[in-house]
Design an enzyme around this catalytic site. Structure first.
Site, PDB file in Angstrom:
ATOM      1  CE  LYS A  13      39.597  41.868  65.610  1.00 22.59           C
ATOM      2  NZ  LYS A  13      38.810  42.364  64.348  1.00 22.59           N
ATOM      3  NE  ARG A  15      51.386  56.959  61.051  1.00 25.79           N
ATOM      4  CZ  ARG A  15      50.065  56.328  61.554  1.00 25.79           C
ATOM      5  NH1 ARG A  15      49.560  56.613  61.199  1.00 25.79           N
ATOM      6  NH2 ARG A  15      50.502  54.684  61.608  1.00 25.79           N
ATOM      7  N   GLY A  54      52.181  52.961  65.056  1.00 24.83           N
ATOM      8  CA  GLY A  54      50.624  52.581  65.365  1.00 24.83           C
ATOM      9  C   GLY A  54      51.175  52.924  66.715  1.00 24.83           C
ATOM     10  N   GLY A  66      51.680  48.647  60.877  1.00 22.81           N
ATOM     11  CA  GLY A  66      51.649  46.984  59.611  1.00 22.81           C
ATOM     12  C   GLY A  66      52.478  46.868  58.826  1.00 22.81           C
TER      13      GLY A  66
END
Length: 403
Positions: A202, A37, A360, A384
């Site tokens: 998840k 990043r 991510g 995200g």
């Protein structure tokens, strides 16, 4: 949406330019384990330096509780940014206090300062508009212009992302412009076949994007911890694997809708399973078995897709024209369970498709496994944010940069 080039037409030399970057890098103590990043935003900062601006870089790191916490200091990121830029970067030990004001006041044209973690101030993430606005007012005092280039944070309604652009002449940085351009290729006039690989722990984190993709993608390849909820919905034994039982009905409906819409939804046919989650610090060899996806032992959990699934997924990617990958398909941090992510990354690297690694942990996996970043069409800095864009949501940080 204005760009830095638009700001440059009015002149930025000698002006204080506040760059909202994303320096939220993983740390092992004070050691940066993935500087992706920082490297991604460095060209924007270098461009502003070349234009003679006084650059103030700000970012969050981690999730401190609205107060200073040495574990989340941006000092290591500031040092790494200086190495990449090839010049000294000043560091303020606070965000809007005496140190920040002094460091900014001492900047000469073409120099850079990094202020401390924005989330050390409760106003940055406050849900109260007045508290957030008050913090944005103090940030605005440091600068003359604003450049938003922290794509990984544009889905957050935070003071430095959403409120501050309204207080200063503003523009999008080159990184954000690139990210938005790439995402438009995944949503507008997509080249087909369009294949999406979704992983991660998840399934609930991916429900909205799956819902959207069931009307847009040609194939969905499911892996990671989220796959076991799908397998359980098919009536399979998943042992002690990650499972969200409250999502079984939704997952079942998605599988039915995929079939109705002609979307190929592909699940693992075999997995690597173990009775013990691996120690990611020591990375000692672990005991695992390779089993069919419908025969996971009751005392074991799936930790990676198996060799037959890797071959299957590679074949489903081979003819793709567009590929988006978000979320690891196994516990890639441990060498015993990195094979699945390696297979996906290799399939993308070998592909002639336009390939996007969706930020991510997916981006971390590609770098950890040693792949050349140039082998992919784009590696996003915002997991995200990328997902919410694909879901069709309005991202506060992008909306704030519109004229």
């Amino acid at each position: 949406m204005k760009t830095i080039d638009d700001l440059a037409q009015d002149g930025v030399a000698g002006k204080r330019v506040f760059v909202r970057a994303d320096l939220n890098v993983p740390l092992d103590g004070t050691t940066i384990t993935d500087d992706g990043r920082i490297r991604a935003v460095a060209p924007t900062i270098a461009k502003l330096i070349g234009l003679g601006a006084k650059v103030i870089v700000a970012s969050h790191l981690g999730r401190p509780k609205g107060a200073p916490d040495p574990a989340f200091s941006l000092a290591p990121a500031a040092r790494r940014l200086g190495e990449l830029l090839g010049q000294d970067v000043a560091f303020a030990t606070d965000t809007v206090g005496e140190s920040a004001r002094s460091v900014v006041a001492d900047l000469c044209d073409g120099q850079v300062a990094v202020v401390e973690n924005l989330r050390f101030n409760a106003g940055e993430t406050s849900k109260d508009d007045a508290e957030r606005g008050a913090f944005a007012d103090r940030l605005a005092e440091l600068a003359d212009l604003y450049v938003g280039d922290g794509f990984g944070a544009v889905h957050r309604k935070h003071a430095s992302v959403y409120d501050l652009p309204a207080r200063l002449p503003h523009a999008a940085g080159d990184l954000i412009a690139t990210e938005v351009g790439v995402l438009k290729k995944l949503t507008d006039d997509v080249k087909r076949p369009y294949v999406v690989v979704l992983g991660g722990a998840k399934v609930s984190d991916k429900l909205a994007v799956i819902d959207e993709l069931l009307g847009k993608a040609d194939r969905l390849l499911i892996g990671g911890g989220m796959a076991y909820t799908f397998l359980k919905a098919k009536g399979y034994e998943v042992g002690i694997s990650l499972l969200q039982e409250d999502q079984l009905a939704t997952v079942t409906e998605y599988m039915e809708r995929a079939e109705k819409n002609g979307v190929e939804l592909v699940l693992p046919v075999d997995v690597l399973a173990s009775a013990d989650f691996p120690d990611l610090k020591t990375k000692a060899p672990t005991d695992f078995v390779t089993v069919d996806a419908d025969k996971i032992p009751s005392d074991k959990e799936g930790l990676d897709i198996g060799p037959r699934t890797r071959e299957l997924y590679a074949s489903k990617l081979a003819d793709a024209a567009t590929v988006f990958w978000n979320g690891p398909v196994g516990v890639f941090e441990h060498p015993d369970y990195a094979g699945g992510c390696r297979a996906i990354a290799q399939a993308l690297a070998d592909s002639d498709a336009f390939t996007v690694v969706g930020g991510g942990d997916s981006a971390a996996a590609v770098r950890t496994l040693g792949f050349d970043e140039n082998a992919f069409g784009h590696i996003s800095t915002g997991g995200g944010a990328s997902l919410e864009y694909l879901e069709g949501k309005t991202l506060p940080g992008l909306a704030a940069l519109e004229d």
